[in-house]
Scaffold this active site. Structure first.
Site, PDB file in Angstrom:
ATOM      1  N   ASP A  73       0.855  -1.176   0.000  1.00 52.76           N
ATOM      2  CA  ASP A  73       0.000   0.000   0.000  1.00 52.76           C
ATOM      3  C   ASP A  73       0.905   1.244   0.000  1.00 52.76           C
ATOM      4  OD1 ASP A  73      -2.312   1.618   0.535  1.00 52.76           O
ATOM      5  OD2 ASP A  73      -1.797   1.580   2.669  1.00 52.76           O
TER       6      ASP A  73
ATOM      7  N   ASP B 245      -0.422   5.041   0.896  1.00 55.12           N
ATOM      8  CA  ASP B 245      -0.798   6.043   1.888  1.00 55.12           C
ATOM      9  C   ASP B 245      -0.711   5.439   3.295  1.00 55.12           C
ATOM     10  OD1 ASP B 245      -1.593   8.448   2.846  1.00 55.12           O
ATOM     11  OD2 ASP B 245      -3.609   8.419   2.003  1.00 55.12           O
TER      12      ASP B 245
HETATM   13 MG    MG Z   1      -3.012   3.000   3.517  1.00 57.90          MG
END
Ligand code: MG
Length: 255
Positions: free
Chosen positions: A7, A9
């Site tokens: 991922d 963010d």
């Molecule tokens: Mg995230």
């Protein structure tokens, strides 16, 4: 671990801030020649935009091939469903680009699919068009379920909010490709040519990254640099295989 899907963010950056250890994590994967992908539910930005964004934050050494977005995953999924489909799109250039890349045409007349992402120019006319096309039988597809995106100054309505409006007017539920749908992880694995047993999913959210990675059969690593704190882990019926303060701590050769 032979492959990594991560991922972005809350893992590499938070807002406009780079998370400590992010460059070390990338350097380690590059040095060990570990195939990896950064995965995001964002359907607005192209891999090139994301590469530039990370460079501006100070992460170097990435190429466009190191990214998979919800827009790319949606185009890959639809291409597997139907060759040469016609689609009506609510969404930005990033999504339209990916649909063109798989050979689809964009059309308002008799489309096979209505594909919806976050759109800064979303209008009542588009809402009406989408509702009528779905009423007439076009299949209802969403790139990602996120209701809001936190941005500077407050929250911004995202794809899920637009999907909810269309769902309310049509009585139909969209099929949504992005996280937490494990399909997103499966498509990422296919893009890497990787087997789930040999792949680590890294993320900061239990209810998207960790559950999606687990359901796709991968090993999972939760990082505490985003939205999840240690006390929150026990509130979920599943747990990550590993927990780290940030990606800089992940010793891939030891997992
Ligand atoms: Mg995230």
């Amino acid at each position: 671990m032979k492959n990594v899907i991560s991922d972005m963010d809350g893992v590499v950056y938070r807002g406009k801030q780079l998370i400590p250890g992010a460059q070390a994590f990338v350097d380690r994967m590059l040095a060990a020649r570990i195939p990896f992908l950064f995965l995001t539910n964002n359907a607005e930005q192209t891999p090139y935009d994301l590469k530039l964004k990370l460079e501006s934050l100070g992460v170097h050494g990435l190429t466009e091939d190191n990214f998979i977005t919800a827009a790319m995953a949606t185009a890959m999924f639809l291409k597997n469903q139907k060759d040469r489909a016609k689609v009506y799109v609510i969404g930005g250039g990033g999504l339209i680009n990916e649909l063109y890349n798989v050979g689809f045409s964009i059309s308002e007349s008799n489309p096979d699919y209505v594909v919806v992402a976050k759109s800064a120019t979303f209008s009542f006319e588009q809402l009406k068009k989408a509702v009528r096309l779905i009423d007439q039988g076009a299949k209802f597809i969403g790139t990602n379920p996120d209701m809001i995106d936190p941005v500077e100054g407050g929250n911004e309505p995202a794809a899920g909010t637009i999907l909810a409006a269309i769902a309310a007017a049509t009585g139909k539920k969209p099929y949504i490709v992005g996280k937490p749908n494990a399909l997103m992880m499966t498509l990422a694995l296919r893009k890497l040519g990787a087997h789930p047993d040999d792949t680590l999913m890294v993320g900061d959210r239990m209810d998207t990254d960790i559950v999606g990675g687990m359901e796709a059969g991968m090993k999972t690593a939760l990082v505490l640099s985003g939205v999840t704190t240690t006390d929150m882990i026990d509130h979920f019926p599943y747990k990550p295989d590993y927990v780290f303060n940030n990606v800089g701590e992940i010793a891939l050769d030891k997992l």
